[in-house]
Motif scaffolding. Structure first.
Motif, PDB file in Angstrom:
ATOM      1  N   PHE A 135     -10.368  -0.394 -11.561  1.00  0.00           N
ATOM      2  CA  PHE A 135     -10.746   0.215 -10.200  1.00  0.00           C
ATOM      3  C   PHE A 135     -11.243   1.608 -10.158  1.00  0.00           C
ATOM      4  N   ALA A 151      -6.368   4.870  -3.536  1.00  0.00           N
ATOM      5  CA  ALA A 151      -7.474   4.078  -3.270  1.00  0.00           C
ATOM      6  C   ALA A 151      -8.579   4.805  -2.312  1.00  0.00           C
ATOM      7  N   LYS A 152      -8.120   5.426  -1.399  1.00  0.00           N
ATOM      8  CA  LYS A 152      -8.887   6.161  -0.385  1.00  0.00           C
ATOM      9  C   LYS A 152      -9.573   7.295  -1.242  1.00  0.00           C
ATOM     10  N   ALA A 169     -11.520   3.041  -4.000  1.00  0.00           N
ATOM     11  CA  ALA A 169     -11.380   1.523  -4.105  1.00  0.00           C
ATOM     12  C   ALA A 169     -11.135   0.917  -2.966  1.00  0.00           C
ATOM     13  N   ASN A 170     -11.271  -0.336  -2.943  1.00  0.00           N
ATOM     14  CA  ASN A 170     -11.055  -1.105  -1.705  1.00  0.00           C
ATOM     15  C   ASN A 170      -9.423  -1.412  -1.879  1.00  0.00           C
ATOM     16  N   GLU A 179      -2.321   3.317  -1.189  1.00  0.00           N
ATOM     17  CA  GLU A 179      -3.397   3.467  -0.296  1.00  0.00           C
ATOM     18  C   GLU A 179      -4.041   4.898  -0.154  1.00  0.00           C
ATOM     19  N   LYS A 191       0.699  -1.229   0.014  1.00  0.00           N
ATOM     20  CA  LYS A 191      -0.029  -0.106  -0.048  1.00  0.00           C
ATOM     21  C   LYS A 191       0.785   1.345  -0.099  1.00  0.00           C
ATOM     22  N   ASP A 228      -7.467  -3.314  -0.177  1.00  0.00           N
ATOM     23  CA  ASP A 228      -7.166  -4.937  -0.110  1.00  0.00           C
ATOM     24  C   ASP A 228      -7.375  -5.765  -1.371  1.00  0.00           C
ATOM     25  N   GLU A 229      -8.418  -5.235  -2.001  1.00  0.00           N
ATOM     26  CA  GLU A 229      -8.639  -6.080  -3.283  1.00  0.00           C
ATOM     27  C   GLU A 229      -7.865  -5.534  -4.363  1.00  0.00           C
TER      28      GLU A 229
END
Length: 66
Positions: free
Chosen positions: A28, A44-45, A49-50, A41, A7, A52-53
């Motif tokens: 994503f 994604a936030k 987006a997730n 990380e 991440k 972990d996925e």
């Protein structure tokens, strides 16, 4: 030991090192162009987006499993 994407990797660095991951970011709905100067990380936030996925698919992609 095999490399693994975490991440903390910067989006632009991920794409530079593993060009085949660009499709994952598109899947994503992540901004991997203008918004690529942040960690996976944070991106994604920001883009909803997730994480972990995302990491799971990125790592499968660099291993040729996807």
């Amino acid at each position: 030991m095999a490399e693994i994407i975490t991440k903390d990797l910067i989006v632009n660095e991920c794409i530079k090192k593993y060009p085949n991951t660009i499709g994952v970011f598109n899947k994503f709905n992540m901004d991997s162009c203008c918004g690529g100067a942040v960690s996976l990380e944070k991106a994604a936030k920001r883009d909803g987006a997730n994480i972990d996925e995302l990491l799971k698919v990125l790592n499968k992609t660099i291993k040729g499993e996807v």
